[in-house]
Design a protein around this motif. Structure first.
Motif, PDB file in Angstrom:
ATOM      1  N   UNK A  98       0.945  -1.234   0.048  1.00 32.38           N
ATOM      2  CA  UNK A  98      -0.222   0.016  -0.199  1.00 32.38           C
ATOM      3  C   UNK A  98       0.804   1.210   0.032  1.00 32.38           C
ATOM      4  N   UNK A  99       2.000   1.095   0.839  1.00 31.29           N
ATOM      5  CA  UNK A  99       2.722   2.470   1.103  1.00 31.29           C
ATOM      6  C   UNK A  99       3.568   2.672  -0.307  1.00 31.29           C
ATOM      7  N   UNK A 100       4.069   1.490  -0.875  1.00 34.59           N
ATOM      8  CA  UNK A 100       5.318   1.583  -1.734  1.00 34.59           C
ATOM      9  C   UNK A 100       4.704   1.757  -3.322  1.00 34.59           C
ATOM     10  N   UNK A 101       3.288   1.672  -3.148  1.00 35.05           N
ATOM     11  CA  UNK A 101       2.551   1.893  -4.519  1.00 35.05           C
ATOM     12  C   UNK A 101       1.576   2.954  -4.476  1.00 35.05           C
ATOM     13  N   UNK A 102       2.078   3.620  -3.234  1.00 42.56           N
ATOM     14  CA  UNK A 102       1.448   5.150  -3.134  1.00 42.56           C
ATOM     15  C   UNK A 102       0.038   5.298  -3.279  1.00 42.56           C
ATOM     16  N   UNK A 103      -0.610   4.188  -2.493  1.00 39.55           N
ATOM     17  CA  UNK A 103      -1.877   4.137  -2.160  1.00 39.55           C
ATOM     18  C   UNK A 103      -2.207   4.608  -0.639  1.00 39.55           C
ATOM     19  N   UNK A 104      -1.048   4.631   0.110  1.00 43.64           N
ATOM     20  CA  UNK A 104      -1.169   5.111   1.568  1.00 43.64           C
ATOM     21  C   UNK A 104       0.209   5.994   1.664  1.00 43.64           C
ATOM     22  N   UNK A 105       0.100   7.049   2.520  1.00 36.19           N
ATOM     23  CA  UNK A 105       1.174   7.933   2.857  1.00 36.19           C
ATOM     24  C   UNK A 105       1.754   7.043   3.857  1.00 36.19           C
ATOM     25  N   UNK A 106       3.112   7.104   4.149  1.00 34.25           N
ATOM     26  CA  UNK A 106       3.867   6.368   5.226  1.00 34.25           C
ATOM     27  C   UNK A 106       3.164   7.101   6.751  1.00 34.25           C
ATOM     28  N   UNK A 107       2.711   8.004   6.595  1.00 34.80           N
ATOM     29  CA  UNK A 107       2.288   8.858   8.148  1.00 34.80           C
ATOM     30  C   UNK A 107       0.992   8.199   8.372  1.00 34.80           C
ATOM     31  N   UNK A 108      -0.040   7.931   7.387  1.00 39.02           N
ATOM     32  CA  UNK A 108      -1.161   7.165   7.561  1.00 39.02           C
ATOM     33  C   UNK A 108      -0.925   5.746   7.933  1.00 39.02           C
ATOM     34  N   UNK A 109       0.202   4.996   7.237  1.00 34.39           N
ATOM     35  CA  UNK A 109       0.496   3.692   7.598  1.00 34.39           C
ATOM     36  C   UNK A 109       0.634   3.625   9.121  1.00 34.39           C
ATOM     37  N   UNK A 110       1.489   4.417   9.492  1.00 33.81           N
ATOM     38  CA  UNK A 110       1.872   4.320  10.927  1.00 33.81           C
ATOM     39  C   UNK A 110       0.734   4.722  11.857  1.00 33.81           C
ATOM     40  N   UNK A 111       0.027   5.585  11.338  1.00 35.76           N
ATOM     41  CA  UNK A 111      -1.274   5.898  12.255  1.00 35.76           C
ATOM     42  C   UNK A 111      -2.240   4.698  12.298  1.00 35.76           C
ATOM     43  N   UNK A 112      -2.351   4.112  11.027  1.00 39.65           N
ATOM     44  CA  UNK A 112      -3.394   2.856  11.216  1.00 39.65           C
ATOM     45  C   UNK A 112      -2.653   1.373  11.625  1.00 39.65           C
TER      46      UNK A 112
END
Length: 186
Positions: A98-112
């Motif tokens: 999700x992060x590396x295909x730019x579907x989710x920001x790194x900050x969102x991944x951390x928050x999730x």
């Protein structure tokens, strides 16, 4: 049966994509740390010999970088097994994808709660800023805006294009060097 084969192929494709992106990012981070003053300034306070790892748990693909001093990073590859000072670990391959295909920001991944940071959180923030700067320079603005928390307002086309060309050139050189190493008999 067909659904199981399709799912298995999709999982292998994701894993290969993440592995390829980590390799690309490793070379790109090494390249940008030699050419972009903001990245050099962000990396300079890291201790010399500082080792950063980004990986997928439990034993998935990874990238490892070392700070060699004066803000310069060196890509160590993906099979490094020494001491790591800071590790950002994705909890699952799907999260990394999700992060590396730019579907989710790194900050969102951390928050999730999709990743774990092991090490000094201040260094983690510093490395995230470096990653965001890299993505802002090498990706088209539309994609970079989806990848980073905030696209830099001061990053103009006259800075972005030459910077991206230089980084892509160095990445290509690094990837060719990797392929030559892999092709050499042991």
């Amino acid at each position: 049966m067909l659904a199981k084969l399709t799912r298995s192929a999709a999982l292998r494709a994701r894993r290969q994509y993440v592995r390829t992106m980590f390799r690309f990012m490793g070379h790109a981070l090494e390249a940008i740390s030699r050419s972009d003053q903001k990245v050099i300034d962000d990396a300079r306070p890291l201790p010399e010999g500082f080792v950063f790892q980004m990986m997928v748990l439990p034993s998935g693909p990874s990238l490892v970088l070392e700070h060699t001093g004066q803000g310069e990073l060196r890509y160590l590859g993906d099979d490094y097994d020494g001491k790591v000072d800071l590790s950002i670990r994705f909890k699952h391959m799907a999260h990394a994808f999700l992060v590396l295909s730019f579907q989710e920001k790194t900050t969102e991944a951390f928050a999730n709660d999709r990743m774990v940071v092991d090490g000094d959180i201040g260094y983690g923030v510093r490395m995230t800023r470096i990653l965001n700067r890299l993505e802002s320079i090498i990706l088209p603005r539309l994609i970079a805006s989806r990848a980073v928390k905030e696209y830099p307002a001061d990053l103009g086309l006259l800075e972005k294009v030459p910077g991206a060309i230089g980084i892509y050139r160095r990445v290509l050189t690094g990837l060719i060097r990797d392929l030559r190493k892999e092709a050499l008999p042991i």
